[in-house]
Scaffold this motif. Structure first.
Motif, PDB file in Angstrom:
ATOM      1  N   LYS A   3     -15.817  26.657  23.438  1.00 31.07           N
ATOM      2  CA  LYS A   3     -15.464  27.196  22.129  1.00 31.07           C
ATOM      3  C   LYS A   3     -14.866  26.096  21.247  1.00 31.07           C
ATOM      4  CE  LYS A   3     -14.170  31.891  23.583  1.00 31.07           C
ATOM      5  NZ  LYS A   3     -13.080  32.881  23.572  1.00 31.07           N
ATOM      6  N   PRO A   4     -15.116  26.155  19.954  1.00 40.01           N
ATOM      7  CA  PRO A   4     -14.375  25.272  19.048  1.00 40.01           C
ATOM      8  C   PRO A   4     -12.883  25.610  19.114  1.00 40.01           C
ATOM      9  CG  PRO A   4     -16.254  26.278  17.935  1.00 40.01           C
ATOM     10  CD  PRO A   4     -16.100  26.988  19.237  1.00 40.01           C
ATOM     11  N   ILE A   5     -12.044  24.594  19.082  1.00 39.70           N
ATOM     12  CA  ILE A   5     -10.596  24.796  19.062  1.00 39.70           C
ATOM     13  C   ILE A   5     -10.078  24.391  17.682  1.00 39.70           C
ATOM     14  CG2 ILE A   5      -8.378  24.141  20.052  1.00 39.70           C
ATOM     15  CD1 ILE A   5      -9.813  23.546  22.665  1.00 39.70           C
ATOM     16  N   VAL A   6      -9.460  25.339  16.992  1.00 41.57           N
ATOM     17  CA  VAL A   6      -8.914  25.092  15.667  1.00 41.57           C
ATOM     18  C   VAL A   6      -7.402  24.917  15.789  1.00 41.57           C
ATOM     19  CG1 VAL A   6      -8.662  25.956  13.316  1.00 41.57           C
ATOM     20  CG2 VAL A   6     -10.729  26.495  14.625  1.00 41.57           C
ATOM     21  N   SER A   7      -6.906  23.788  15.340  1.00 35.18           N
ATOM     22  CA  SER A   7      -5.471  23.518  15.362  1.00 35.18           C
ATOM     23  C   SER A   7      -4.903  23.722  13.964  1.00 35.18           C
ATOM     24  CB  SER A   7      -5.208  22.080  15.832  1.00 35.18           C
ATOM     25  OG  SER A   7      -3.829  21.792  15.807  1.00 35.18           O
ATOM     26  N   LEU A   8      -3.954  24.649  13.851  1.00 35.76           N
ATOM     27  CA  LEU A   8      -3.328  24.946  12.558  1.00 35.76           C
ATOM     28  C   LEU A   8      -1.933  24.330  12.515  1.00 35.76           C
ATOM     29  CD1 LEU A   8      -4.171  28.753  12.135  1.00 35.76           C
ATOM     30  CD2 LEU A   8      -5.529  26.776  11.425  1.00 35.76           C
ATOM     31  N   ASP A   9      -1.674  23.563  11.482  1.00 36.93           N
ATOM     32  CA  ASP A   9      -0.321  23.051  11.264  1.00 36.93           C
ATOM     33  C   ASP A   9       0.456  24.162  10.557  1.00 36.93           C
ATOM     34  OD1 ASP A   9       1.881  21.448  11.172  1.00 36.93           O
ATOM     35  OD2 ASP A   9       1.200  20.235   9.481  1.00 36.93           O
ATOM     36  N   ALA A  10       0.676  25.237  11.308  1.00 35.26           N
ATOM     37  CA  ALA A  10       1.357  26.425  10.797  1.00 35.26           C
ATOM     38  C   ALA A  10       2.393  26.841  11.836  1.00 35.26           C
ATOM     39  CB  ALA A  10       0.362  27.555  10.541  1.00 35.26           C
ATOM     40  N   TYR A  11       3.459  27.479  11.391  1.00 37.78           N
ATOM     41  CA  TYR A  11       4.613  27.718  12.243  1.00 37.78           C
ATOM     42  C   TYR A  11       4.927  29.210  12.318  1.00 37.78           C
ATOM     43  CZ  TYR A  11       5.282  22.702  11.773  1.00 37.78           C
ATOM     44  OH  TYR A  11       5.105  21.347  11.804  1.00 37.78           O
ATOM     45  N   TYR A 198       7.708  24.507   5.722  1.00 39.41           N
ATOM     46  CA  TYR A 198       6.562  24.642   6.622  1.00 39.41           C
ATOM     47  C   TYR A 198       5.221  24.792   5.908  1.00 39.41           C
ATOM     48  CZ  TYR A 198      10.348  25.509   9.903  1.00 39.41           C
ATOM     49  OH  TYR A 198      11.488  25.386  10.649  1.00 39.41           O
ATOM     50  N   ARG A 199       5.222  25.264   4.688  1.00 41.16           N
ATOM     51  CA  ARG A 199       4.016  25.478   3.873  1.00 41.16           C
ATOM     52  C   ARG A 199       3.127  26.581   4.440  1.00 41.16           C
ATOM     53  NH1 ARG A 199       3.789  21.953  -0.208  1.00 41.16           N
ATOM     54  NH2 ARG A 199       4.985  20.016  -0.003  1.00 41.16           N
ATOM     55  N   ASN A 200       2.759  26.478   5.705  1.00 45.56           N
ATOM     56  CA  ASN A 200       1.936  27.500   6.347  1.00 45.56           C
ATOM     57  C   ASN A 200       2.758  28.118   7.473  1.00 45.56           C
ATOM     58  OD1 ASN A 200      -0.681  26.550   4.954  1.00 45.56           O
ATOM     59  ND2 ASN A 200       0.002  24.718   6.040  1.00 45.56           N
ATOM     60  N   PHE A 201       2.916  29.441   7.446  1.00 43.74           N
ATOM     61  CA  PHE A 201       3.846  30.029   8.405  1.00 43.74           C
ATOM     62  C   PHE A 201       3.584  31.521   8.596  1.00 43.74           C
ATOM     63  CE2 PHE A 201       5.763  30.217   4.208  1.00 43.74           C
ATOM     64  CZ  PHE A 201       6.235  31.518   4.115  1.00 43.74           C
ATOM     65  N   VAL A 202       4.204  32.052   9.659  1.00 45.77           N
ATOM     66  CA  VAL A 202       4.187  33.486   9.948  1.00 45.77           C
ATOM     67  C   VAL A 202       5.638  33.933  10.073  1.00 45.77           C
ATOM     68  CG1 VAL A 202       3.417  35.306  11.515  1.00 45.77           C
ATOM     69  CG2 VAL A 202       2.046  33.208  11.262  1.00 45.77           C
ATOM     70  N   TYR A 203       6.017  34.943   9.288  1.00 44.26           N
ATOM     71  CA  TYR A 203       7.387  35.465   9.362  1.00 44.26           C
ATOM     72  C   TYR A 203       7.352  36.961   9.087  1.00 44.26           C
ATOM     73  CZ  TYR A 203      12.342  36.242   8.283  1.00 44.26           C
ATOM     74  OH  TYR A 203      13.630  36.718   8.264  1.00 44.26           O
ATOM     75  N   ARG A 204       7.813  37.723  10.078  1.00 46.26           N
ATOM     76  CA  ARG A 204       7.879  39.182   9.961  1.00 46.26           C
ATOM     77  C   ARG A 204       6.538  39.769   9.523  1.00 46.26           C
ATOM     78  NH1 ARG A 204      12.867  41.923   9.914  1.00 46.26           N
ATOM     79  NH2 ARG A 204      14.463  40.571  10.806  1.00 46.26           N
ATOM     80  N   ASN A 205       5.498  39.349  10.208  1.00 44.20           N
ATOM     81  CA  ASN A 205       4.119  39.826  10.010  1.00 44.20           C
ATOM     82  C   ASN A 205       3.539  39.453   8.654  1.00 44.20           C
ATOM     83  OD1 ASN A 205       1.871  41.089  11.315  1.00 44.20           O
ATOM     84  ND2 ASN A 205       2.103  42.835   9.930  1.00 44.20           N
ATOM     85  N   LEU A 288      -8.286  32.207   7.302  1.00 47.38           N
ATOM     86  CA  LEU A 288      -9.097  31.475   6.324  1.00 47.38           C
ATOM     87  C   LEU A 288      -8.859  29.973   6.413  1.00 47.38           C
ATOM     88  CD1 LEU A 288      -9.453  33.495   3.027  1.00 47.38           C
ATOM     89  CD2 LEU A 288     -10.800  33.520   5.109  1.00 47.38           C
ATOM     90  N   MET A 289      -7.629  29.567   6.762  1.00 47.78           N
ATOM     91  CA  MET A 289      -7.410  28.142   7.035  1.00 47.78           C
ATOM     92  C   MET A 289      -8.313  27.683   8.170  1.00 47.78           C
ATOM     93  SD  MET A 289      -3.325  27.285   6.846  1.00 47.78           S
ATOM     94  CE  MET A 289      -3.579  25.836   7.847  1.00 47.78           C
ATOM     95  N   GLY A 290      -8.391  28.521   9.207  1.00 50.31           N
ATOM     96  CA  GLY A 290      -9.265  28.196  10.328  1.00 50.31           C
ATOM     97  C   GLY A 290     -10.720  28.150   9.926  1.00 50.31           C
ATOM     98  N   MET A 291     -11.144  29.102   9.097  1.00 50.11           N
ATOM     99  CA  MET A 291     -12.526  29.130   8.620  1.00 50.11           C
ATOM    100  C   MET A 291     -12.850  27.872   7.823  1.00 50.11           C
ATOM    101  SD  MET A 291     -14.610  31.494   9.416  1.00 50.11           S
ATOM    102  CE  MET A 291     -14.837  33.168   9.973  1.00 50.11           C
ATOM    103  N   LYS A 312       1.874  26.451  15.932  1.00 45.26           N
ATOM    104  CA  LYS A 312       3.176  26.021  16.429  1.00 45.26           C
ATOM    105  C   LYS A 312       4.191  27.152  16.327  1.00 45.26           C
ATOM    106  CE  LYS A 312       2.055  21.397  14.756  1.00 45.26           C
ATOM    107  NZ  LYS A 312       2.400  20.303  13.821  1.00 45.26           N
ATOM    108  N   THR A 313       5.226  27.067  17.174  1.00 48.79           N
ATOM    109  CA  THR A 313       6.302  28.048  17.110  1.00 48.79           C
ATOM    110  C   THR A 313       7.618  27.343  16.808  1.00 48.79           C
ATOM    111  OG1 THR A 313       6.675  27.901  19.497  1.00 48.79           O
ATOM    112  CG2 THR A 313       5.172  29.627  18.726  1.00 48.79           C
TER     113      THR A 313
END
Length: 371
Positions: A3-11, A198-205, A288-291, A312-313
Motif C-alpha cells: 500500500k502507499p504510505i502517506v505521512s502527514l505532518d499533522a498533530y 501545528y498548522r495541521n491538527f486534530v483537536y476534539r474531533n 484531502l491532504m493525503g489525497m 503525529k501525536t
C-alpha cells in the motif's frame, strides 16, 4: 503490491490538552533569556539551593524560599530609598506565587503549550511545547539587570511558532495582557494557537488542514482549479450522506452544488503567498491532504490497494485519528474509481504546478504503476 504510505505532518492533540500563558517576568525582562534558553521559568530565586528532585520539595519549604526572596528584594528596595512594603513573614502573595510555580513545574503536562507575551505589539509572542514530564526541570542562569546573574528553575520547551502580538485576535491579546503570571488559556482560543504551532491538527474531533500557496501572484484560474478540486471531494462527501449517482466526471463534481450545512468550513487568505484552511468534523480535511500527496500515485493502485496514513501525536493524543483518515481516503478513492480519480489528479497537478500549492503531506512509499 504494498500500500502507499502517506505521512502527514499533522498533530493529534488530546482532548484535555492545555495552553498556559506564562509571563517572562515583571516588565517582560526575561523574554530574551526565555527565548535563548529554550526554557520557561518564573522569577523566583533560591530554588537551586534545594536538595533532591523537585517532586520531593514540600509546599512549605518552597513558599518559605519565595518569601525569603521577596524579603531580600524588599530590603534592597528600602536601601535605595523606596518606601517599605510588606513584612518578612509569608503572605498571600507568596502563596499565590507558589500556586503559579506548581502549575508551571508540576501541572503542565508533556506536550502542553506555553504562550509567552512580549512588550509592545510588533514584537513576537512565543509559542512553545513542553518537552518533559511534570517536575522534570531545567536550571537556567539568567542576568537580572544590575542585580547580577541568578539560577532559576524552569521547564524545557521547543519553540514552535512566533507571531507579532498585533496579529492575534482581540480576545487573545486581552488574555496576554492579563497580569496573572501563569494561567490556562480558555478552549475557545485554542484553535488560534494550534493554527500557529501545528498548522495541521486534530483537536476534539475537529480536523484542520492547510493548503499553502507560495505563488507571488495568485490568479482567478489558480483559485478556480484548487476550488474545483476541493469542491469535488466535498460533493463526494455529500453523496455519501444522501446517496445517489455520481456525475460521470470529477470536473462536473467540482462545479456541483453542495449545501452550506454539509460543506467543510473553508478559510481563504491568499495574500500572495497565503493559504486555504479546511476544517471538518471527522477526517475529511486531513484526508484531502493525503489525497493531494497521492496525486503522485497510480490511481489503480490507490483504488485497488488502499493506503496507510501516518501522523503525529502530542502528549497523550490518540492514534485513532489515523484510522479515521485512512478510511476516509480509501472510501473516496473506491467511490470515485480510476477515471474520476485520474481527473482529480490532473486538477491537483495543475494546482501544484501553476498555483504553487503545497501541503504538509508526503509519500513514504510510491508503488510502481499497476499493469
Amino acid at each position: 503490491m504494498p500500500k502507499p504510505i502517506v505521512s502527514l505532518d499533522a498533530y493529534v492533540l488530546p482532548d484535555d490538552h492545555r495552553i498556559f500563558k506564562v509571563s517572562p517576568g515583571k516588565t517582560y525582562r526575561f523574554y530574551k533569556e526565555v527565548k535563548r534558553s529554550n526554557a520557561i521559568f518564573l522569577d523566583i530565586r533560591g530554588l537551586d539551593d534545594f536538595d533532591g528532585h523537585p517532586i520531593t520539595w514540600s509546599d512549605q519549604e518552597i513558599v518559605k524560599a519565595i518569601a525569603s526572596d521577596r524579603w531580600d528584594r524588599e530590603l534592597k528596595s528600602r536601601a535605595r530609598g523606596n518606601d517599605p512594603k510588606g513584612s518578612k513573614s509569608v503572605n498571600r502573595t507568596d502563596r499565590t506565587r507558589l500556586g503559579f510555580l506548581k502549575a508551571l513545574l508540576g501541572e503542565a503536562q508533556k506536550g502542553d503549550l506555553v504562550i509567552v507575551p512580549v512588550e509592545g505589539y510588533t514584537k513576537d509572542v512565543l509559542i512553545g511545547e513542553m518537552l518533559d514530564e511534570p517536575w522534570d526541570t531545567k536550571s537556567i542562569v539568567a542576568q537580572d539587570g544590575e542585580d547580577g546573574e541568578f539560577t532559576y528553575i524552569g521547564r524545557r520547551v521547543k519553540w514552535r511558532a512566533t507571531q507579532p502580538k498585533r496579529f492575534f485576535s482581540g480576545d487573545m491579546i486581552k488574555a496576554l495582557h492579563t497580569q496573572t503570571a501563569v494561567f490556562q488559556i480558555g478552549r475557545s482560543l485554542h484553535e488560534e494557537v494550534y493554527r500557529l504551532a501545528y498548522r495541521n491538527f486534530v483537536y476534539r474531533n475537529n480536523f484542520v488542514a492547510e493548503f499553502h500557496t507560495g505563488k507571488a501572484r495568485f490568479t482567478s484560474e489558480d483559485s478556480a482549479v484548487l476550488s474545483a478540486w476541493l469542491n469535488g471531494f466535498d460533493y463526494l462527501q455529500s453523496r455519501f450522506r444522501e446517496g445517489g449517482v455520481l456525475p460521470s466526471t470529477f470536473y462536473q463534481m467540482g462545479l456541483s452544488e453542495v449545501p452550506d450545512g454539509e460543506a467543510a468550513d473553508l478559510t481563504i487568505n491568499v495574500n500572495s503567498p497565503g493559504a486555504y484552511v479546511l476544517k471538518s468534523p471527522g477526517g475529511f480535511a486531513l484526508a484531502l491532504m493525503g489525497m493531494f500527496a497521492l496525486s503522485a500515485c497510480d490511481s489503480k493502485t490507490v483504488v485497488d490497494n488502499g493506503v496507510t496514513v501516518e501522523l503525529k501525536t502530542v502528549g497523550a493524543g490518540s492514534n485513532a485519528a489515523g484510522t479515521i483518515i485512512e478510511e476516509c481516503i480509501n472510501d473516496m478513492a473506491v467511490a470515485l474509481g480510476e477515471a474520476r480519480l485520474d481527473q482529480a489528479r490532473d486538477l491537483c497537478a495543475r494546482a501544484e504546478k501553476d498555483a504553487k500549492v503545497t501541503t504538509a503531506a508526503s509519500l513514504k512509499t510510491v508503488p510502481k504503476k499497476s499493469k
